[in-house]
Design an enzyme around this catalytic site. Sequence first.
Site, PDB file in Angstrom:
ATOM      1  CB  SER A 146     -38.259   7.458  10.238  1.00  0.00           C
ATOM      2  OG  SER A 146     -39.387   8.224   9.883  1.00  0.00           O
TER       3      SER A 146
ATOM      4  CG  ASP B  97     -37.185  10.952   3.011  1.00  0.00           C
ATOM      5  OD1 ASP B  97     -38.342  11.377   3.197  1.00  0.00           O
ATOM      6  OD2 ASP B  97     -36.473  10.502   3.931  1.00  0.00           O
TER       7      ASP B  97
ATOM      8  CG  HIS C  28     -38.879   7.926   4.882  1.00  0.00           C
ATOM      9  ND1 HIS C  28     -38.090   8.913   5.417  1.00  0.00           N
ATOM     10  CD2 HIS C  28     -39.471   7.319   5.933  1.00  0.00           C
ATOM     11  CE1 HIS C  28     -38.209   8.913   6.723  1.00  0.00           C
ATOM     12  NE2 HIS C  28     -39.040   7.941   7.074  1.00  0.00           N
TER      13      HIS C  28
END
Length: 334
Positions: free
Chosen positions: A174, A275, A305
């Site tokens: 991320s 995601d 995610h």
Amino acid sequence: MATESSQPNQKLTIPLKTRIALTVISTFTDNAQRPDGTINRRFLRLFDFRAPPNPKPINSVSTSDFVVDPSRALWFRLFTPHVSGDKIPVVVFFHGGGFAFLSPNAYPYDNVCRRFARKLPAYVVSVNYRLAPEHRYPAQYDDGFDVLKYIDENHGNILPANADLSRCFFAGDSAGGNIAHNVAVRVCRGNFTAVKLIGLISIQPFFGGEKRTEAEKQLAGAPLVSPSRADWCWKAMLPEGVNRDHEAVNVGGPNAVDITDLEYPETMVVVAGFDPLKDWQRSYYEWLKLSGKRATLIEYPNMFHAFYIFPELPESGQLIMRIKDFIAERVASL
């Protein structure tokens, strides 16, 4: 390009244990975000449980913390695998959290890095960079680069003799994937004596832009990440007065940094089907190839995610094995 499952589900299926954890995480982070763009850190500390360093091996991995610059709370946690053999790779890891949350000693990331150290195996350096909005761009990139310089100059006092910095990898998920990319660009332009960056593991990196993608529109209700949450994080991290086409956000966009002449490391990009950021991540992969760099795309169509921080999911273990293979292939090519 590789995929772990060729038949994506129409609907995201998550085990109850994982669903509860995702709900709790989202609730706490949403409630900590104030409308004025600040974060209620005091509220977060009520639920932000930290794992202390442990010099005694647990599942063959011990941990220790090293301070780089106390004035900005810049430090890193070293995860040491107690394995035999020489020339063990070093993985420098940047945690996720939208640039604004979490740390190397947060339990999810302490656990993830322990798994990396044990299963790859590798010495893992997990960087505690400064958080937004208290510290905006480029503080996070500065911190990552400064940790690399510190290790390059002091590795004899930090790493055991069998840690091989000429087999150095970056990894991040991320926001950490974003930081890994931007620090890698700086490292390619820098002068290092011991560190040689030979690979980058980009797990669902946090990139974006002003224009909404199809995935952002279709997956707005997905776990953890939504367009509104992402917008809040970008606003907290970016300098005042710039938009999401800034070079830190839209890496393949009109303001992208040119890497064609850099020795940018071979990169493994991980994407999940549920995601909302997946279109930006695929664009990053394509941009790397257009820039003349070697890149591999690994897809998990039925995941969300940050899925890999949940060890109860089979795909989490599968991804670690894919990372292990990537590292082995890069080392064998030297």
